[in-house]
Design a protein around this motif. Structure first.
Motif, mmCIF file in Angstrom:
data_model
loop_
_atom_site.group_PDB
_atom_site.id
_atom_site.type_symbol
_atom_site.label_atom_id
_atom_site.label_comp_id
_atom_site.label_asym_id
_atom_site.label_seq_id
_atom_site.Cartn_x
_atom_site.Cartn_y
_atom_site.Cartn_z
ATOM 1 N N ILE A 251 13.209 8.855 -1.985
ATOM 2 C CA ILE A 251 12.845 8.683 -3.504
ATOM 3 C C ILE A 251 14.121 9.874 -4.367
ATOM 4 O O ILE A 251 14.064 10.668 -3.848
ATOM 5 C CB ILE A 251 11.505 8.823 -3.888
ATOM 6 N N THR A 252 14.203 9.303 -5.355
ATOM 7 C CA THR A 252 15.264 10.100 -6.082
ATOM 8 C C THR A 252 14.527 11.067 -6.920
ATOM 9 O O THR A 252 13.259 10.813 -7.191
ATOM 10 C CB THR A 252 16.160 9.072 -7.217
ATOM 11 N N PRO A 253 14.986 12.166 -7.350
ATOM 12 C CA PRO A 253 14.228 13.040 -8.556
ATOM 13 C C PRO A 253 13.718 12.333 -9.523
ATOM 14 O O PRO A 253 12.627 12.802 -10.194
ATOM 15 C CB PRO A 253 15.329 14.050 -8.766
ATOM 16 N N ASP A 254 14.118 11.346 -10.182
ATOM 17 C CA ASP A 254 13.624 10.547 -11.432
ATOM 18 C C ASP A 254 12.684 9.462 -10.902
ATOM 19 O O ASP A 254 12.197 8.651 -11.719
ATOM 20 C CB ASP A 254 14.673 10.140 -12.197
ATOM 21 N N GLY A 255 12.281 9.451 -9.463
ATOM 22 C CA GLY A 255 11.322 8.565 -9.141
ATOM 23 C C GLY A 255 11.857 7.136 -8.560
ATOM 24 O O GLY A 255 10.614 6.387 -8.306
ATOM 25 N N HIS A 256 12.983 6.933 -8.622
ATOM 26 C CA HIS A 256 13.312 5.593 -8.237
ATOM 27 C C HIS A 256 13.491 5.562 -6.454
ATOM 28 O O HIS A 256 13.776 6.636 -5.998
ATOM 29 C CB HIS A 256 14.652 5.264 -8.699
ATOM 30 N N GLU A 257 12.983 4.559 -6.073
ATOM 31 C CA GLU A 257 13.205 4.199 -4.638
ATOM 32 C C GLU A 257 14.588 3.943 -4.089
ATOM 33 O O GLU A 257 15.209 3.181 -4.781
ATOM 34 C CB GLU A 257 12.112 3.141 -3.989
ATOM 35 N N ARG A 258 14.949 4.662 -3.081
ATOM 36 C CA ARG A 258 16.265 4.274 -2.525
ATOM 37 C C ARG A 258 16.057 4.129 -0.735
ATOM 38 O O ARG A 258 15.279 5.007 -0.170
ATOM 39 C CB ARG A 258 17.286 5.211 -2.530
ATOM 40 N N VAL A 259 16.488 2.861 -0.484
ATOM 41 C CA VAL A 259 16.453 2.445 0.944
ATOM 42 C C VAL A 259 17.837 2.586 1.588
ATOM 43 O O VAL A 259 18.815 1.787 1.207
ATOM 44 C CB VAL A 259 15.640 1.310 1.209
ATOM 45 N N GLY B 8 19.037 21.740 -4.719
ATOM 46 C CA GLY B 8 17.778 21.568 -5.637
ATOM 47 C C GLY B 8 18.062 19.997 -6.051
ATOM 48 O O GLY B 8 19.036 19.442 -5.883
ATOM 49 N N PRO B 9 17.206 19.400 -6.646
ATOM 50 C CA PRO B 9 17.251 18.287 -7.285
ATOM 51 C C PRO B 9 18.543 17.906 -8.460
ATOM 52 O O PRO B 9 18.854 16.942 -8.496
ATOM 53 C CB PRO B 9 16.230 17.627 -7.980
ATOM 54 N N ASP B 10 18.814 19.034 -9.036
ATOM 55 C CA ASP B 10 19.773 19.046 -10.164
ATOM 56 C C ASP B 10 21.119 19.643 -9.707
ATOM 57 O O ASP B 10 22.103 19.847 -10.313
ATOM 58 C CB ASP B 10 19.317 19.859 -11.515
ATOM 59 N N GLU C 7 5.454 15.056 -2.008
ATOM 60 C CA GLU C 7 5.671 15.271 -3.440
ATOM 61 C C GLU C 7 5.434 16.547 -4.052
ATOM 62 O O GLU C 7 5.685 17.253 -4.744
ATOM 63 C CB GLU C 7 5.078 14.374 -4.426
ATOM 64 N N ASP C 8 4.150 17.207 -3.142
ATOM 65 C CA ASP C 8 3.764 18.402 -3.529
ATOM 66 C C ASP C 8 4.631 19.698 -3.210
ATOM 67 O O ASP C 8 4.719 20.554 -3.682
ATOM 68 C CB ASP C 8 2.411 18.797 -3.017
ATOM 69 N N ASP C 9 5.308 19.258 -1.897
ATOM 70 C CA ASP C 9 6.432 20.328 -1.222
ATOM 71 C C ASP C 9 7.694 19.887 -1.086
ATOM 72 O O ASP C 9 7.867 19.586 0.011
ATOM 73 C CB ASP C 9 5.687 21.347 -0.537
ATOM 74 N N PRO C 10 8.433 19.402 -2.049
ATOM 75 C CA PRO C 10 9.561 18.505 -1.775
ATOM 76 C C PRO C 10 10.923 19.364 -1.305
ATOM 77 O O PRO C 10 11.144 20.544 -1.316
ATOM 78 C CB PRO C 10 10.044 17.991 -3.256
ATOM 79 N N ARG C 11 11.434 18.727 -0.335
ATOM 80 C CA ARG C 11 12.652 19.018 0.374
ATOM 81 C C ARG C 11 13.931 18.252 -0.175
ATOM 82 O O ARG C 11 13.866 17.006 0.245
ATOM 83 C CB ARG C 11 12.862 19.008 1.749
ATOM 84 N N TRP C 12 14.827 18.653 -1.037
ATOM 85 C CA TRP C 12 15.765 17.658 -1.571
ATOM 86 C C TRP C 12 16.938 17.472 -0.490
ATOM 87 O O TRP C 12 17.400 18.533 0.063
ATOM 88 C CB TRP C 12 16.183 18.133 -2.964
ATOM 89 N N VAL C 13 17.413 16.502 -0.150
ATOM 90 C CA VAL C 13 18.406 16.055 0.819
ATOM 91 C C VAL C 13 19.594 15.474 0.049
ATOM 92 O O VAL C 13 19.279 14.419 -0.788
ATOM 93 C CB VAL C 13 17.935 15.024 1.692
ATOM 94 N N ILE C 14 20.930 15.869 0.574
ATOM 95 C CA ILE C 14 22.180 15.089 0.105
ATOM 96 C C ILE C 14 22.309 14.067 1.027
ATOM 97 O O ILE C 14 22.607 14.274 2.195
ATOM 98 C CB ILE C 14 23.175 15.747 -0.170
#
Length: 195
Positions: free
Chosen positions: A64-72, A136-138, A104-111
């Motif tokens: 899921i992206t930082p703005d809430g869109h699903e990606r598979v 981070g998400p940004d 969602e409570d403890d997110p780990r952002w991944v490239i």
């Protein structure tokens, strides 16, 4: 004739851009939700010419992206086929994705580095090539490889085009001019016979 040239040029440019957009790597910042294996069926033609239904397993990474869109993303080896990512470690990528799962409570952002397009109508998914932790998400992601690759490839194609034009002018144009002169002389001779 000008419209034909412009149309052909635009079609070639669109094909060039489409191939590059599909095959060059893109990067997304996402949060990994889960990984799974899906059975995929494809129709293929066997050596006897019959249509055969072939099934295979396809690993997928749900994000899921930082703005809430699903990606598979699909997670398949490219092997030696085009585009040449030489990816033979889809199991390692799946293990990395499972290790980077977060809530969602403890997110780990991944490239996620991937190539390809998502087309729901055809059930096409981009192929994940690599995963790494993001700051981070940004986080800003500048596609330096794509910029350099497209610049070098475009310059190489322009150079080849100019070399082909120069070769044509030097080698082919004189032959065509000579043929035209001979045809003109033959026409004059032929017309002279009937006057």
């Amino acid at each position: 004739m000008t419209y034909v040239r412009w149309t052909l040029g635009i079609l070639i440019l669109c094909a060039y851009a489409g191939i590059l957009a599909y095959s060059l790597p893109s990067r997304d910042i996402v949060r990994v939700l889960d990984t799974d294996v899906v059975r995929v069926a494809e129709e293929r033609t066997d050596p006897q010419g019959k249509e055969v239904l072939v099934t295979r397993d396809q690993m997928r990474i749900n994000t899921i992206t930082p703005d809430g869109h699903e990606r598979v993303y699909r997670n398949e080896d490219t092997g030696w086929s085009f585009p040449w990512y030489l990816k033979f470690d889809s199991a390692d990528v799946a293990a990395r994705a499972q290790n980077l799962k977060s809530t969602e409570d403890d997110p780990r952002w991944v490239i996620v580095t991937h190539y390809g397009w998502r087309m729901p109508y055809f059930s096409w998914f981009p192929n994940a090539v690599d995963l790494e932790r993001a700051e981070g998400p940004d986080q800003e992601l500048t596609p330096w490889f794509n910029i350099v690759f497209v610049t070098v490839l475009t310059l190489a194609l322009i150079t080849l085009w100019r070399l082909a034009q120069m070769t044509f002018r030097r080698k082919v144009d004189p032959v065509i001019d000579e043929i035209e002169e001979q045809r003109g002389a033959l026409r004059r001779f032929w017309r002279g016979l009937w006057r």
